[in-house]
Scaffold this active site. Structure first.
Site, PDB file in Angstrom:
ATOM      1  N   CYS A 109      -0.733  -2.332   5.764  1.00  0.00           N
ATOM      2  CA  CYS A 109      -1.550  -2.133   4.667  1.00  0.00           C
ATOM      3  C   CYS A 109      -2.458  -3.347   4.009  1.00  0.00           C
ATOM      4  O   CYS A 109      -3.093  -3.177   3.008  1.00  0.00           O
ATOM      5  CB  CYS A 109      -1.001  -1.366   3.703  1.00  0.00           C
ATOM      6  N   HIS A 118      -0.998  -3.257  -5.900  1.00  0.00           N
ATOM      7  CA  HIS A 118      -0.910  -2.290  -4.457  1.00  0.00           C
ATOM      8  C   HIS A 118      -0.796  -0.992  -4.957  1.00  0.00           C
ATOM      9  O   HIS A 118      -1.513  -0.060  -4.206  1.00  0.00           O
ATOM     10  CB  HIS A 118      -0.124  -2.995  -3.593  1.00  0.00           C
ATOM     11  N   HIS A 135      -4.274   6.313  -0.048  1.00  0.00           N
ATOM     12  CA  HIS A 135      -4.136   4.956   0.666  1.00  0.00           C
ATOM     13  C   HIS A 135      -4.770   4.990   2.091  1.00  0.00           C
ATOM     14  O   HIS A 135      -4.493   5.612   2.886  1.00  0.00           O
ATOM     15  CB  HIS A 135      -2.569   4.839   0.904  1.00  0.00           C
TER      16      HIS A 135
END
Length: 404
Positions: free
Chosen positions: A161, A299, A333
């Site tokens: 990610c 994040h 996400h």
């Protein structure tokens, strides 16, 4: 290695809430949830996600582009937009001095999933000869090079990610090293695929809520992330070269660092030791200190462990309480695309002075009360220096420092 300032001269983006940078930024500013949640296709017990709406030649002209894997199509759309905004003309540039860096976590998951289904149901003769050209993780970079005549380095970086953010850092370094004059960086992923969604669900990473506000970064009742997809791209050039051709700088990449936890395959270090080294190293690379940071794009996955670890890190490193936002509350996400999407949105914050709110989070987790989270509505703050955090499985920690 040159230390010349690196300018961003073009951006592009496609997300579940917008087909370009402007429309996505507007939705993020509003905390707009019109995209809604949808069940992952092909999963009998719904796993909720956010998806990019179907699109065709209006966004992606060109023969054969409709049949590419979504992760490649998303990258092509974002890069087309970024090049157009930069004012560069691929027909006239020296392709050997142009590079491309793609960050991606999965590659062609949808293509492989479909091919496996056909193999299981109908045998090897049913498998398309295009499976590998569409699914290999470096094929987004390859197709971008073909589309735009890029004959310099063509890299694909994989850091889960954090991939999209790492792509921007590597692109910056290619210019600093003198290898390229222009580098296009893009983060892309298309992980809304049954087996991918089921795997995240099985490990407890996804939220179990079906509510519109299921993704709630830094909220006390956060329960996991909403799976998403998309892409974002930036065009990078030396600031002096951009100015010489009359291009406007949309922001600057001031610092970059990438560290590894060496702690656990998927869990962040509870004390964020590796992440802290990444922040400090990126700031040192920029010639700045923590006190110079006005804004943090976190994040912020909405998972209990990540948000706790990251929140404590922000509180520890930045006691002067810079504004903090997180975009995954609205966008979900998007895995390898997330770091690039968040970097572009951070550049917009620096350019406009507007910090968008953390969508769906009504109040901060009491454990993280020391953070200046921007909640409920956007804030006019006019930050000059911002950091964007991106973390990933395998202990990846990437931090970008950006300036207006």
């Amino acid at each position: 290695m040159s230390t010349a300032a690196i300018a961003v001269t073009g951006t592009g983006m496609i997300t579940p809430v917008g087909t370009d940078t402007d429309s996505t930024w507007d939705a993020v500013r509003r905390g707009d949830t019109r995209a809604g949640l949808a069940p992952t296709p092909g999963v009998s017990h719904p796993i909720w996600c956010r998806t990019v709406p179907p699109f065709g030649s209006e966004l992606l002209p060109g023969r054969g582009t409709a049949n590419l894997d979504p992760f490649v199509r998303f990258a092509l759309v974002a890069v087309d937009q970024a090049i157009a905004e930069s004012g560069l003309d691929p027909a006239s540039w020296d392709g050997g001095r142009v590079g491309i860096v793609v960050g991606c976590g999965l590659g062609g998951a949808a293509t492989l999933s479909t091919a496996h289904g056909r193999l299981a149901e109908r045998g090897p003769d049913a498998v398309s000869p295009y499976v590998h050209p569409r699914s290999l993780i470096n094929m987004a970079a390859g197709m971008l090079a073909i589309r735009h005549g890029i004959t310099g380095p063509s890299h694909t970086v994989v850091a889960a990610c954090a991939s999209g953010a790492v792509a921007i850092g590597v692109a910056r370094d290619l210019i600093r090293a003198g290898t390229c004059d222009i580098v296009i960086a893009v983060g892309t992923d298309a992980g809304v695929v049954p087996v991918i969604a089921a795997g995240f669900a099985a490990m407890g990473a996804l939220t179990d809520s079906t509510a519109e506000d299921a993704s709630r970064p830094f909220a006390a009742d956060r329960s996991g992330f909403v799976l998403s997809e998309g892409a974002a791209a930036v065009v990078l050039e030396r600031a002096d070269a951009a100015a010489a051709r009359g291009a406007s700088a949309l922001g600057r990449i001031l610092g970059y660092a990438f560290t590894t936890d060496a702690h656990h395959p998927v869990a962040p270090h509870p004390d964020a030791v590796g992440a802290e080294r990444a922040v400090r190293s990126a700031l040192a690379d920029a010639g700045l200190t923590a006190r110079d940071v006005d804004h943090v794009n976190a994040h912020g996955t909405s998972t209990p462990y990540n948000d706790r670890s990251e929140g404590r890190l922000i509180g520890r490193l930045f006691p002067h309480r810079p504004s903090v936002t997180a975009n995954k509350g609205l966008l979900g996400h998007s895995l390898g695309a997330a770091g690039a999407i968040e970097a572009v949105l951070t550049l917009r914050t620096l350019a406009t002075g507007i910090v968008p709110p953390i969508a769906h989070t009504p109040a901060a987790d009491p454990e993280l009360a020391e953070l200046d989270l921007v909640l409920h509505k956007e804030r006019l703050a006019e930050p000059a220096v911002a950091v964007s955090h991106s973390f990933g499985f395998g202990g990846s920690n990437c931090v970008l420092v950006m300036g207006s």
